[in-house]
Design a protein around this motif. Structure first.
Motif, PDB file in Angstrom:
ATOM      1  N   VAL A  56       1.508  -1.484  -0.414  1.00 57.52           N
ATOM      2  CA  VAL A  56       0.759   0.331   0.161  1.00 57.52           C
ATOM      3  C   VAL A  56       1.141   1.882   0.121  1.00 57.52           C
ATOM      4  N   ALA A  57       1.987   0.892   0.998  1.00 57.57           N
ATOM      5  CA  ALA A  57       2.963   2.451   0.809  1.00 57.57           C
ATOM      6  C   ALA A  57       3.781   2.835  -0.761  1.00 57.57           C
ATOM      7  N   LEU A  58       3.965   1.743  -0.985  1.00 54.22           N
ATOM      8  CA  LEU A  58       4.662   1.236  -2.544  1.00 54.22           C
ATOM      9  C   LEU A  58       3.885   2.542  -3.512  1.00 54.22           C
ATOM     10  N   LEU A  59       2.942   2.075  -3.913  1.00 50.16           N
ATOM     11  CA  LEU A  59       1.835   2.218  -4.884  1.00 50.16           C
ATOM     12  C   LEU A  59       0.416   3.452  -3.802  1.00 50.16           C
ATOM     13  N   ARG A  60       0.847   4.302  -3.312  1.00 53.53           N
ATOM     14  CA  ARG A  60      -0.047   4.862  -2.573  1.00 53.53           C
ATOM     15  C   ARG A  60       0.075   5.984  -3.290  1.00 53.53           C
ATOM     16  N   ALA A 115      -3.664  -0.144   7.480  1.00 50.25           N
ATOM     17  CA  ALA A 115      -3.885   0.505   4.862  1.00 50.25           C
ATOM     18  C   ALA A 115      -4.173   2.199   4.739  1.00 50.25           C
ATOM     19  N   GLU A 116      -5.831   2.278   5.738  1.00 55.44           N
ATOM     20  CA  GLU A 116      -5.842   3.238   5.706  1.00 55.44           C
ATOM     21  C   GLU A 116      -5.206   4.433   6.012  1.00 55.44           C
ATOM     22  N   ALA A 117      -5.185   4.032   7.496  1.00 54.31           N
ATOM     23  CA  ALA A 117      -4.715   5.131   9.085  1.00 54.31           C
ATOM     24  C   ALA A 117      -3.285   5.822   8.542  1.00 54.31           C
ATOM     25  N   PHE A 118      -2.289   4.640   8.534  1.00 55.97           N
ATOM     26  CA  PHE A 118      -1.153   4.799   8.261  1.00 55.97           C
ATOM     27  C   PHE A 118      -0.492   4.715   7.087  1.00 55.97           C
ATOM     28  N   ALA A 119      -1.085   3.346   6.159  1.00 50.85           N
ATOM     29  CA  ALA A 119       0.470   3.487   5.416  1.00 50.85           C
ATOM     30  C   ALA A 119       0.241   4.162   4.433  1.00 50.85           C
ATOM     31  N   SER A 120      -1.089   4.115   3.267  1.00 44.13           N
ATOM     32  CA  SER A 120      -1.595   5.317   2.360  1.00 44.13           C
ATOM     33  C   SER A 120      -1.134   6.520   2.890  1.00 44.13           C
ATOM     34  N   ARG A 121      -0.793   6.910   3.905  1.00 41.52           N
ATOM     35  CA  ARG A 121       0.157   8.235   4.215  1.00 41.52           C
ATOM     36  C   ARG A 121       1.157   8.082   4.608  1.00 41.52           C
ATOM     37  N   ASN A 122       1.993   7.117   4.606  1.00 47.58           N
ATOM     38  CA  ASN A 122       3.762   7.434   5.225  1.00 47.58           C
ATOM     39  C   ASN A 122       4.513   6.513   3.965  1.00 47.58           C
ATOM     40  N   PRO A 123       5.751   6.591   3.656  1.00 52.34           N
ATOM     41  CA  PRO A 123       7.058   6.117   3.180  1.00 52.34           C
ATOM     42  C   PRO A 123       6.915   4.268   3.845  1.00 52.34           C
ATOM     43  N   VAL A 124       7.518   3.677   2.547  1.00 57.20           N
ATOM     44  CA  VAL A 124       7.077   2.223   2.941  1.00 57.20           C
ATOM     45  C   VAL A 124       7.614   1.811   4.010  1.00 57.20           C
ATOM     46  N   PHE A 125       9.350   2.535   4.395  1.00 57.03           N
ATOM     47  CA  PHE A 125       9.411   1.974   5.650  1.00 57.03           C
ATOM     48  C   PHE A 125       8.905   2.228   6.962  1.00 57.03           C
ATOM     49  N   LEU A 126       8.779   3.214   6.875  1.00 53.68           N
ATOM     50  CA  LEU A 126       7.529   3.421   8.262  1.00 53.68           C
ATOM     51  C   LEU A 126       6.335   2.533   8.195  1.00 53.68           C
ATOM     52  N   SER A 127       5.941   1.899   7.146  1.00 51.80           N
ATOM     53  CA  SER A 127       4.920   1.529   6.989  1.00 51.80           C
ATOM     54  C   SER A 127       5.368   0.660   7.144  1.00 51.80           C
ATOM     55  N   ILE A 128       6.033  -0.908   7.234  1.00 49.55           N
ATOM     56  CA  ILE A 128       6.338  -1.986   7.491  1.00 49.55           C
ATOM     57  C   ILE A 128       7.014  -2.107   8.789  1.00 49.55           C
ATOM     58  N   LEU A 129       7.411  -0.923   9.165  1.00 52.80           N
ATOM     59  CA  LEU A 129       7.569  -0.987  10.727  1.00 52.80           C
ATOM     60  C   LEU A 129       6.294  -0.867  11.435  1.00 52.80           C
TER      61      LEU A 129
END
Length: 227
Positions: A56-60, A115-129
Motif C-alpha cells: 500500500v505504501a509503495l503504490l499509495r 492500510a487506510e490510517a497509516f500505510a496510505s499516508r506514510n513512506p514504505v519503511f515506516l509502514s513496514i515498522l
C-alpha cells in the motif's frame, strides 16, 4: 530514528490492538483455545500486515483515492491467499485448527485500518515498522489469551502438561464463553491499570476502553498528548 522507534513500539503497548484499541476481536475470541493457535494466527497476521502495508505504501501515489479501499482489500486478499497456501503446505495441522479464520484475515479490521490510517499516508519503511509492531502486539495478545485459557481450562501450555496431578481444570475457559470471560477480565485489568497510571500522574482517569481507532483519541488520558 526516533519516529521509527515510536511507530514500531506503539503497537506493543500504547495501541495494543485487542486490549487497548479493541480491534481484531473476531480471531481473538475464536481461535485462542490454546497458545499454539494464538501464536499461529498472530504470525499469519504479522505476515499479512507487513506485506500489505509495504504494498500500500509503495503504490499509495498511484492508487486513485476513489477506489483506494477496494485496492487495499484486493492487496490484503492477495497476501492472505499466499499465507493460506503456505500454511497448507508447511503447517497443515495448524491450518486445520484455525479453519475459516485464516481466509477471514482479509476482513480483519486491523489490516484495512492500518492500510487506510497509516500505510496510505506514510513512506514504505515506516509502514513496514507499523505493520510489524502492530502484528507483534496482536500476536503477543493472542498467545497470552490462548495460553491463559489453555493453562486454566486444560492444565496444559503449548500442548504440554504443566500443572500438578490434583489440578482441576476450569473447562469452560476453553469453550466459547471462556473467550468472553477472559477477554472481559483482561480489558477490566487494562482499564484499572490506565486509571492507576492516570491517578499517578494526576490526570483525569480515562473512560472505559471503546472500539476507537487510536488510544490517543479517547480524550481521557493527557499522557498521549505529551508524546
Amino acid at each position: 530514528m526516533g519516529r521509527a522507534v515510536k511507530e514500531f513500539t506503539k503497537g506493543l503497548w500504547r495501541e495494543l490492538p485487542p486490549f487497548r484499541i479493541v480491534l481484531g476481536l473476531c480471531p481473538t475470541l475464536a481461535v485462542t483455545t490454546s497458545a499454539k493457535n494464538g501464536l499461529g494466527m498472530g504470525c499469519a497476521v504479522i505476515f499479512v500486515l507487513v506485506v500489505s502495508n509495504f504494498l500500500v505504501a509503495l503504490l499509495r501515489k498511484i492508487i486513485p483515492s476513489k477506489v483506494r479501499i477496494a485496492c487495499f482489500i484486493l492487496i490484503a486478499a492477495t497476501v492472505v491467499v499466499a499465507v493460506e497456501l503456505l500454511m497448507q503446505a508447511y503447517t497443515y495441522p495448524l491450518y486445520l485448527e484455525l479453519g475459516i479464520f485464516v481466509p477471514l484475515i482479509v476482513v480483519n479490521c486491523i489490516i484495512l485500518g492500518r492500510a487506510e490510517a497509516f500505510a496510505s499516508r506514510n513512506p514504505v519503511f515506516l509502514s513496514i515498522l507499523d505493520g510489524l509492531g502492530m502484528g507483534l502486539g496482536f500476536t503477543m495478545s493472542l498467545t497470552f489469551l490462548g495460553g491463559l485459557r489453555e493453562l486454566i481450562g486444560a492444565g496444559t501450555l503449548f500442548g504440554k502438561v504443566v500443572t500438578w496431578s490434583s489440578f482441576e481444570p476450569v473447562s469452560i475457559l476453553v469453550k466459547a464463553p471462556g473467550a468472553f470471560i477472559c477477554l472481559g477480565l483482561i480489558l477490566a485489568g487494562m482499564n484499572a491499570l490506565n486509571r492507576w497510571n492516570a491517578k499517578r500522574h494526576e490526570n483525569v482517569p480515562p473512560r472505559a476502553l471503546e472500539a476507537i481507532s487510536s488510544c490517543s483519541t479517547c480524550g481521557g488520558c493527557k499522557l498521549c498528548s505529551r508524546d
